[in-house]
Write an enzyme that holds these catalytic residues in place. Structure first.
Site, PDB file in Angstrom:
ATOM      1  N   ASN A   9     -11.460   5.577   0.482  1.00 50.51           N
ATOM      2  CA  ASN A   9     -10.755   5.106  -0.532  1.00 50.51           C
ATOM      3  C   ASN A   9     -12.047   4.683  -1.367  1.00 50.51           C
ATOM      4  O   ASN A   9     -12.554   3.605  -1.445  1.00 50.51           O
ATOM      5  CB  ASN A   9      -9.937   4.186  -0.478  1.00 50.51           C
ATOM      6  CG  ASN A   9      -9.170   3.622  -1.915  1.00 50.51           C
ATOM      7  OD1 ASN A   9      -9.563   4.096  -3.085  1.00 50.51           O
ATOM      8  ND2 ASN A   9      -8.386   2.521  -1.835  1.00 50.51           N
ATOM      9  N   TRP A  10     -12.439   5.549  -2.635  1.00 51.22           N
ATOM     10  CA  TRP A  10     -13.571   5.026  -3.273  1.00 51.22           C
ATOM     11  C   TRP A  10     -13.336   4.100  -4.307  1.00 51.22           C
ATOM     12  O   TRP A  10     -14.217   3.539  -5.256  1.00 51.22           O
ATOM     13  CB  TRP A  10     -14.050   6.370  -4.055  1.00 51.22           C
ATOM     14  CG  TRP A  10     -14.813   7.509  -3.182  1.00 51.22           C
ATOM     15  CD1 TRP A  10     -14.678   7.271  -1.623  1.00 51.22           C
ATOM     16  CD2 TRP A  10     -15.632   8.708  -3.459  1.00 51.22           C
ATOM     17  NE1 TRP A  10     -15.508   8.432  -1.242  1.00 51.22           N
ATOM     18  CE2 TRP A  10     -15.809   9.539  -2.332  1.00 51.22           C
ATOM     19  CE3 TRP A  10     -15.823   9.210  -4.779  1.00 51.22           C
ATOM     20  CZ2 TRP A  10     -16.505  10.502  -2.195  1.00 51.22           C
ATOM     21  CZ3 TRP A  10     -16.402  10.473  -4.576  1.00 51.22           C
ATOM     22  CH2 TRP A  10     -16.790  11.140  -3.617  1.00 51.22           C
ATOM     23  N   LYS A  11     -12.014   3.739  -4.573  1.00 49.93           N
ATOM     24  CA  LYS A  11     -11.537   2.856  -5.592  1.00 49.93           C
ATOM     25  C   LYS A  11     -12.199   3.363  -7.102  1.00 49.93           C
ATOM     26  O   LYS A  11     -12.336   4.391  -7.053  1.00 49.93           O
ATOM     27  CB  LYS A  11     -11.857   1.538  -5.249  1.00 49.93           C
ATOM     28  CG  LYS A  11     -11.130   1.299  -3.693  1.00 49.93           C
ATOM     29  CD  LYS A  11     -11.035  -0.275  -3.453  1.00 49.93           C
ATOM     30  CE  LYS A  11     -10.450  -0.268  -2.061  1.00 49.93           C
ATOM     31  NZ  LYS A  11     -10.453  -1.824  -1.486  1.00 49.93           N
ATOM     32  N   HIS A 106      -0.852   0.711  -2.632  1.00 46.88           N
ATOM     33  CA  HIS A 106      -2.205  -0.157  -2.154  1.00 46.88           C
ATOM     34  C   HIS A 106      -1.690  -1.492  -2.773  1.00 46.88           C
ATOM     35  O   HIS A 106      -1.455  -1.620  -3.832  1.00 46.88           O
ATOM     36  CB  HIS A 106      -3.462   0.460  -2.827  1.00 46.88           C
ATOM     37  CG  HIS A 106      -4.664   0.087  -2.115  1.00 46.88           C
ATOM     38  ND1 HIS A 106      -5.273  -1.185  -2.544  1.00 46.88           N
ATOM     39  CD2 HIS A 106      -5.566   0.590  -1.287  1.00 46.88           C
ATOM     40  CE1 HIS A 106      -6.471  -1.424  -1.684  1.00 46.88           C
ATOM     41  NE2 HIS A 106      -6.597  -0.430  -0.964  1.00 46.88           N
ATOM     42  N   GLU A 108      -3.971  -3.588  -4.003  1.00 47.07           N
ATOM     43  CA  GLU A 108      -4.448  -3.797  -5.135  1.00 47.07           C
ATOM     44  C   GLU A 108      -3.701  -3.286  -6.415  1.00 47.07           C
ATOM     45  O   GLU A 108      -3.484  -3.694  -7.501  1.00 47.07           O
ATOM     46  CB  GLU A 108      -5.757  -2.990  -5.347  1.00 47.07           C
ATOM     47  CG  GLU A 108      -6.922  -3.773  -4.699  1.00 47.07           C
ATOM     48  CD  GLU A 108      -8.056  -2.886  -3.936  1.00 47.07           C
ATOM     49  OE1 GLU A 108      -8.358  -1.856  -4.404  1.00 47.07           O
ATOM     50  OE2 GLU A 108      -8.844  -3.300  -3.063  1.00 47.07           O
ATOM     51  N   GLU A 178      -2.933  -2.394   5.909  1.00 46.63           N
ATOM     52  CA  GLU A 178      -3.937  -2.991   5.347  1.00 46.63           C
ATOM     53  C   GLU A 178      -3.940  -4.494   4.998  1.00 46.63           C
ATOM     54  O   GLU A 178      -3.339  -4.994   4.052  1.00 46.63           O
ATOM     55  CB  GLU A 178      -4.616  -2.189   4.072  1.00 46.63           C
ATOM     56  CG  GLU A 178      -4.723  -0.955   4.032  1.00 46.63           C
ATOM     57  CD  GLU A 178      -5.832  -0.424   3.015  1.00 46.63           C
ATOM     58  OE1 GLU A 178      -6.998   0.177   3.312  1.00 46.63           O
ATOM     59  OE2 GLU A 178      -5.503  -0.603   1.746  1.00 46.63           O
ATOM     60  N   GLY A 184     -12.112  -5.868   1.604  1.00 46.85           N
ATOM     61  CA  GLY A 184     -13.078  -6.074   0.884  1.00 46.85           C
ATOM     62  C   GLY A 184     -13.758  -7.771   1.128  1.00 46.85           C
ATOM     63  O   GLY A 184     -14.612  -8.088   0.279  1.00 46.85           O
ATOM     64  N   SER A 224     -11.980  -3.944   5.552  1.00 51.46           N
ATOM     65  CA  SER A 224     -13.333  -4.265   5.930  1.00 51.46           C
ATOM     66  C   SER A 224     -13.725  -3.460   7.492  1.00 51.46           C
ATOM     67  O   SER A 224     -14.448  -4.048   8.171  1.00 51.46           O
ATOM     68  CB  SER A 224     -13.578  -5.762   6.182  1.00 51.46           C
ATOM     69  OG  SER A 224     -13.455  -6.405   4.937  1.00 51.46           O
ATOM     70  N   GLY A 245     -12.736   1.394   2.489  1.00 54.90           N
ATOM     71  CA  GLY A 245     -13.012   1.204   1.079  1.00 54.90           C
ATOM     72  C   GLY A 245     -14.620   1.037   1.024  1.00 54.90           C
ATOM     73  O   GLY A 245     -15.387   2.224   0.889  1.00 54.90           O
ATOM     74  N   GLY A 246     -15.287  -0.010   1.006  1.00 56.13           N
ATOM     75  CA  GLY A 246     -16.597  -0.082   0.811  1.00 56.13           C
ATOM     76  C   GLY A 246     -17.417   0.749   1.685  1.00 56.13           C
ATOM     77  O   GLY A 246     -18.390   1.397   1.061  1.00 56.13           O
TER      78      GLY A 246
HETATM   79  P1  13P Z   1     -12.666  -2.067   2.239  1.00 49.96           P
HETATM   80  O1  13P Z   1     -12.908  -1.214   3.441  1.00 49.96           O
HETATM   81  O2  13P Z   1     -13.700  -2.233   1.222  1.00 49.96           O
HETATM   82  O3  13P Z   1     -12.309  -3.609   2.884  1.00 49.96           O
HETATM   83  O4  13P Z   1     -11.270  -1.519   1.632  1.00 49.96           O
HETATM   84  C1  13P Z   1     -10.057  -1.328   2.338  1.00 49.96           C
HETATM   85  C2  13P Z   1      -9.304  -0.716   1.433  1.00 49.96           C
HETATM   86  O5  13P Z   1      -8.593  -1.188   0.567  1.00 49.96           O
HETATM   87  C3  13P Z   1      -9.152   0.801   1.507  1.00 49.96           C
HETATM   88  O6  13P Z   1      -7.935   1.320   0.937  1.00 49.96           O
END
Ligand code: 13P
Length: 265
Positions: A9-11, A106, A108, A178, A184, A224, A245-246
């Protein structure tokens, strides 16, 4: 047999140039390590799904169009079919450009955009109607875990998001657990914490739809997850892969996570 999946997920990250570099780098790694991804009987080859921002969808779909092992999805869709919703993108549009997946719910989107269960259920319906695979996210906040409510919170999210579906719809959904406190933050759920929640989710699916659907549904861990801890997370029987994510923004890290998924088949 359920699919093993590693999803990135590149956000809201990367310029066009950076997105191209990341896509090209990932493609090169996949091409150079073809032997790792040859499917066969009983294969544990993971499916790789990337979720770039909307504006890069067609570019990534073109890049990976001859690559069986990589799918491309959108990070969100709107809850109406079409109409006067300036700035929004419909599930049918996402499908029409050749994307195969969409992330729904998600944390977020839930916390920053006020997306609630009713609205998320509408999105899920449209995703399924448009032949997209929904990746439905669930997970508790830190105070909920500290209060011992995490199993109930996730059960409620699944109840609202998935358990109302007909069996043939439910089996098309991918679930991503998640925990919000892990996203994050660099604080990953321990392998035991991930396993017990994934087993809980699978039990809820089993109670509603029976053994076969429960066995076939993929449940990913997100929060993470990185090149260092992916192996121990994926070693758990109910952790079918990750929503990253990251660490999905760096070719080397993301590709290492894909390899860890393969090794822990
Ligand atoms: P991180 O891997 O950056 O913690 O993000 C996870 C995430 O929200 C994937 O959708």
């Amino acid at each position: 047999m359920r699919k093993k999946i590693v999803a990135g997920n590149w956000k809201m990250n990367l310029s066009l140039e950076e997105a191209k570099t990341l896509g090209d780098g990932l493609k090169a790694e996949m091409d150079q390590n073809k032997e790792l991804f040859v499917d066969g009987a009983g294969s544990n080859t993971p499916e790789v799904v990337i979720f770039p921002p909307y504006v890069y969808l067609t570019g990534m779909i073109d890049l990976f169009k001859h690559h069986d092992g990589v799918s491309v999805g959108a990070q969100n869709c709107h809850h109406e079919e079409s109409g006067a919703f300036t700035g929004e993108v419909a599930a049918s549009m996402i499908r029409s450009v050749g994307a195969s997946h969409v992330i729904i719910g998600h944390s977020e989107r839930r916390s920053q955009f006020g997306e609630g269960d009713k609205l998320l259920a509408e999105k899920l319906k449209l995703a399924l109607k448009n032949d997209l695979t929904p990746v439905y996210c669930c997970g508790e906040q830190l105070p909920e875990r500290e209060a011992g409510q995490h199993f109930q919170v996730v059960a409620d999210q699944l109840e609202q998001g998935v358990l109302w579906m007909e069996k043939d719809q439910a089996e098309r959904v991918v679930i991503a657990y998640e925990p919000v406190w892990a996203i994050g933050t660099g604080k990953t759920a321990s392998p035991d914490q991930a396993q017990e929640m994934h087993a809980h989710i699978r039990k809820l699916i089993r109670d509603s739809y029976g053994e076969q659907v429960a066995e076939n549904i993929s449940i990913l861990y997100g929060g993470s997850c990185n090149a260092k801890n992916a192996g121990e997370l994926f070693a758990n029987p109910d952790v079918d892969g990750g929503l990253i994510g990251g660490a999905s923004l760096k070719v080397e890290d993301f590709f290492t996570i894909i390899k860890r998924r393969k090794e822990n088949g």
